[in-house]
Scaffold this active site. Structure first.
Site, PDB file in Angstrom:
ATOM      1  N   ASP A  36       0.804  -1.222   0.000  1.00  0.00           N
ATOM      2  CA  ASP A  36       0.000   0.000   0.000  1.00  0.00           C
ATOM      3  C   ASP A  36       0.837   1.272   0.000  1.00  0.00           C
ATOM      4  O   ASP A  36       0.429   2.282  -0.567  1.00  0.00           O
ATOM      5  CB  ASP A  36      -1.005   0.007   1.150  1.00  0.00           C
ATOM      6  CG  ASP A  36      -0.410  -0.374   2.496  1.00  0.00           C
ATOM      7  OD1 ASP A  36       0.832  -0.485   2.599  1.00  0.00           O
ATOM      8  OD2 ASP A  36      -1.185  -0.553   3.443  1.00  0.00           O
ATOM      9  N   ASP A  39       3.297   0.603  13.278  1.00  0.00           N
ATOM     10  CA  ASP A  39       2.525  -0.647  13.286  1.00  0.00           C
ATOM     11  C   ASP A  39       3.163  -1.796  14.067  1.00  0.00           C
ATOM     12  O   ASP A  39       2.463  -2.512  14.769  1.00  0.00           O
ATOM     13  CB  ASP A  39       2.225  -1.136  11.866  1.00  0.00           C
ATOM     14  CG  ASP A  39       1.234  -0.257  11.139  1.00  0.00           C
ATOM     15  OD1 ASP A  39       0.662   0.657  11.777  1.00  0.00           O
ATOM     16  OD2 ASP A  39       1.036  -0.455   9.935  1.00  0.00           O
TER      17      ASP A  39
END
Length: 889
Positions: free
Chosen positions: A71, A482
């Site tokens: 992404d 993350d």
């Protein structure tokens, strides 16, 4: 819980990019700069994965040709010989950083050398550039670009649907692209060179994740989400007649053309109330399979269905493996076994707890089996075993209670593909890695298939901060989005675990005590628990501190030079200071909330801060700060600054914006005054590394624009002159978060990438104080025993990289060493670092340099090199330390 963390991280990342991204170019200055004068070898500090893999594409006509898209971290091509991925978009530059987001990939089955990528990261204002279609005729080794008149969203909601880009399998000059934001369906008839909107396509989509979102991120129309050709309706050289298109519209999700795209109609009788994430055609049996979810993904989805459409009769059949009432997830990942087209697989992509689920049917969806079933709740019976020994951190250090297991099969599993040439190989992407198996058909025979990470080479972490200590077992500390971050003791190996105790979802800042690097501190984001952690053993083990009242996020943190105290500027409250390890905190005075903080690297009582154009100094350990009288500094907060190790009060500051002050500043009086380097047009990061041989000042590194050129630069003379050390093939989009040199290895630099992980470079410059500096001693007189480990760490067509470790297994230290070997297949060394070297024919000799000649008994020394090969790349069979033969491990 996990959904919230991921979504928060995505939005925070987007906001960070907005703050740190350079829109237009500033005026140039004449700079004393050498462009591309030094040759660097670039690698990743291995983490393997670390982010969302929303798409996997196998070529349908050539075996072992596969691609993956990420992404925010570019696209990759599979290398079957090494079972690794090769990055394809490292050439994307600073001003087009958004083109590292890949919303779709297409591999040409007529001409497998051709591959296409639809790129762009955000459709709202966060990304300043429009999207583009990249086209390659050499499998992604090089690209040509066509700019589009609209934006694409590789990191937008709905990014796991697709593929939005497709090549006509009968006439490969024809391509289709589904656009977001109400821009419709687009077509190219000249192999992607030019594009025009298909004006007769009747539906531009209407689904948005959250219409109330004022940023434009969640409120964007997700648009046209996939294109699928029915190859049975075409002949070679003529455009395929039947084309199916998926639209983000719950009532009108699927359209079809039967006249090669001239006209389009809504497919009659289709299900409503859901979005069709994928549409996969089994042309042999005449079935279009569709995976539906009530949300656009990739992390949401509460209900779902699977359907099969008979292309000849128009009959719709609900083939859902479970009743809709029993779903708490949507379906997305969808694939057909091209060797046995009646075999279909699908994923429950949004099932975080207790695990994702994968379904398999061998009778075209009439019946299904699952990767795991409950025996008696909460106990599970798995059809698989999972081996994460190559990426051990994928357990996340968890020890969950049943039915949850560690490691999990994954989450956000929107990509799932069976190799069209091998029914036993399947790959699927998750939010953290790319998994695969090579014995999938054991599923059908009652055995257990093995799931392993198939992700080596695909590095997808977003880097917030980096620190390289001058001593200790850690070579590098990283602060990552993350997955928190890692302590690397060997850059070529995947660390066993991210930071734990506590485990932050995102680490925002870290630091070590300059004169006592065993003391390390990090801060970050966490749903519940402390936002700060400390280590007293060089980052090997951690313990949580205590938050002051009001803390909501990590912010920035600084450790005193001797580790005796800390200053923390967290989100949610003002700047705080503490002595010891944060059992209690006191508010700092004289400095505004949200200021960035750093420490002097010599005086443990001196700390610095910056906020909105003002520099602040504390000389009492962070209790009170005084604003500096320095003027002309950047007025915004897109600034990073650091104090030089070894010299009190020596501070460098980088940052700014094109509508104001922007560049690199230097203070030698503890921030009382700053001088702007006139030859640096723009700078966004600054860091320090080992000084060059004969230099009196540490080496400077920066991600900057100097002499009108954007790049990674190095200075060995306190900024008087600069050398660009990267090249146009190695740009990695946005590199504005962090940079640091290595205090132990001259020329080595660590660069933060937004989605390409931690990049590090080693120099071939022989004038430095490290690898190849000509400072090695004479050949040693061999004594004792030695062992050599020779490992090929990367290989590509015509080239390779190898790492060599030489271990002193004797009882006496070496005061110098010289290692010789012969290549068995005529390989040639191109660049070698951390040693001097010569080559004559097949024979190579590597000798110590000035700083690594002493090797104690039981210790090792390592060096690496790149080289060329042809035909074969065999490993040397023997190594000689002088005239003594070493054991080969």
């Amino acid at each position: 819980m996990r959904r919230t963390r991921i979504l928060t991280a995505v939005l925070a990342l987007a906001a960070g990019l907005l703050a740190g991204t350079p829109p237009a170019l500033a005026a140039n200055h004449s700079a004393q700069v050498t462009l591309a004068a030094d040759t660097y070898t670039w690698s990743n500090a291995r983490i393997d994965g670390g982010g969302f893999v929303p798409g996997i594409v196998f070529n349908r006509s050539e075996k072992n040709l596969a691609y993956a898209r990420t992404d925010i971290g570019g696209a990759y091509r599979w290398s079957e010989s090494t079972k690794t991925w090769t990055p394809l978009l490292d050439s994307v530059g600073w001003n087009e950083w958004g083109h590292t987001g890949v919303v779709s990939l297409a591999s040409d089955s007529v001409d497998p050398d051709k591959v296409y990528a639809a790129v762009g990261t955000y459709t709202n204002s966060w990304d300043p550039t429009d999207g583009a279609v990249l086209r390659s005729s050499d499998r992604g080794a090089s690209w040509q670009k066509t700019d589009l008149p609209f934006k694409l969203g590789g990191n937008m909601p709905g990014r796991g649907m697709g593929e939005r880009l497709a090549v006509d399998p009968d006439k490969d000059s024809v391509l289709y692209l589904g656009a977001p934001s109400g821009k419709g369906l687009w077509r190219s008839t000249d192999s992607g060179v030019t594009w025009s909107q298909v004006t007769d396509f009747p539906n531009v989509g209407n689904y948005v994740q959250d219409a109330t979102d004022t940023t434009g991120y969640a409120s964007d129309n997700q648009g046209i989400v996939w294109v699928t050709f029915d190859e049975s309706t075409g002949t070679a050289g003529s455009a395929t007649k039947t084309i199916y298109v998926g639209v983000a519209d719950k009532d009108n999700a699927v359209y079809r053309s039967t006249d090669a795209g001239a006209t389009w109609t809504r497919l009659a009788g289709q299900p409503t109330g859901y979005l069709a994430h994928k549409g996969v055609l089994d042309a042999k049996n005449g079935y279009l399979y569709l995976a539906y979810s009530d949300k656009g993904g990739p992390y949401d989805g509460g209900k779902g269905q699977l359907w099969r459409y008979a292309t000849a009769t128009g009959t719709w059949t609900n083939i859902s493996p479970v009743a809709e009432a029993d779903t708490y997830y949507g379906f997305s990942g969808l694939t057909v076994d091209r060797q046995h087209p009646g075999t279909v697989m699908a994923t429950a992509y949004s099932s975080w707890w207790p695990d994702t689920q994968i379904f398999r049917s061998t009778d075209s969806g009439a019946t299904w089996t699952k990767t795991w079933d409950y025996t008696s709740y909460p106990n599970r019976s798995n059809r698989y075993t999972i081996d994460v020994s190559s990426s051990p951190w994928l357990t996340f250090g968890a020890n969950p209670s049943p039915p949850e297991q560690s490691p999990k099969l994954g989450w956000m599993t929107e990509s799932l593909e069976i190799d069209p040439f091998d029914s036993d190989r399947m790959m699927y992407g998750t939010g953290a890695t790319l998994y695969g198996t090579e014995d999938l058909t054991k599923w059908d025979s009652g055995g257990r298939f093995t799931v392993k990470p198939m992700v080596q080479g695909l590095e997808e972490t977003s880097v917030n901060d980096l620190a390289a200590p001058p001593s200790g077992g850690a070579q590098l500390f990283s602060a990552l989005g993350d997955i928190g971050g890692f302590r690397h003791t060997d850059l070529t190996k995947v660390p066993s675990m991210m930071y734990t105790s506590p485990t932050f979802s995102t680490t925002t800042s870290l630091d070590f005590a300059e004169s006592n690097p065993d003391i390390v501190v990090r801060v970050g984001n966490l749903d519940s628990g402390p936002h700060i952690a400390f280590s007293t053993d060089n980052g090997a083990d951690w313990f949580g501190g205590t938050d002051p009242s009001g803390v909501s996020g990590g912010g920035t943190v600084a450790a005193a030079a001797d580790g005796s105290r800390f200053v923390w500027s967290p989100a949610g409250t003002g700047v705080q200071y503490t002595t010891g390890f944060g059992s209690s905190w006191s508010a700092s005075s004289g400095i505004p909330s949200g200021a960035a903080v750093e420490s002097d690297r010599v005086d443990p009582k001196t700390f610095y801060g910056f906020k909105s154009g003002k520099f602040y100094v504390s000389t009492d350990g962070g209790a009170t700060f005084t604003p500096s009288a320095a003027t002309g500094l950047p007025s915004g907060d897109s600034v990073r600054f650091k104090a030089l190790p070894g010299t009190k009060g020596d501070v460098w500051l980088a940052g700014g914006s094109t509508d104001g002050a922007y560049g690199l500043w230097h203070s030698t009086d503890g921030g009382a005054t700053f001088a702007k380097l006139s030859d640096v047009d723009q700078a966004d990061t600054v860091g320090f590394g080992k000084a060059a041989t004969g230099a009196s000042y540490q080496t400077l590194y920066t991600s900057a624009k100097i002499g009108g050129v954007r790049g990674i630069f190095r200075s060995t003379d306190e900024g008087a002159s600069w050398t660009r050390i990267n090249d146009d093939a190695h740009q990695w989009g946005w590199t504005g978060a962090a940079i640091t040199g290595d205090p132990r290895v001259y020329g080595r630099v660590y660069v933060s990438a937004n989605g390409r992980g931690v990049i590090y470079g080693d120099t071939s410059d022989s004038s430095g104080g490290g690898g190849g500096d000509g400072g090695g001693g004479t050949d040693p007189t061999p004594f004792g025993a030695c062992t050599v480990t020779y490992r090929i760490s990367n290989q590509w067509t015509g080239g390779f990289q190898a790492d060599v470790q030489l271990t002193n297994t004797g009882s006496t230290a070496w005061s110098g060493w010289s290692l010789g070997w012969s290549f068995p297949n005529g390989q040639t060394v191109g660049q070698l670092w951390n040693a001097d070297w010569t080559q004559s024919g097949a024979a190579v000799t590597a000798r110590n340099v000035s700083w690594n000649g002493t090797v104690a008994a039981g210790s090792s020394v390592s060096f690496g090199f790149t080289g060329t090969w042809s035909g074969a790349n065999g490993r040397p069979s023997s190594f000689e330390l002088g005239d003594q033969t070493c054991t080969v491990a």
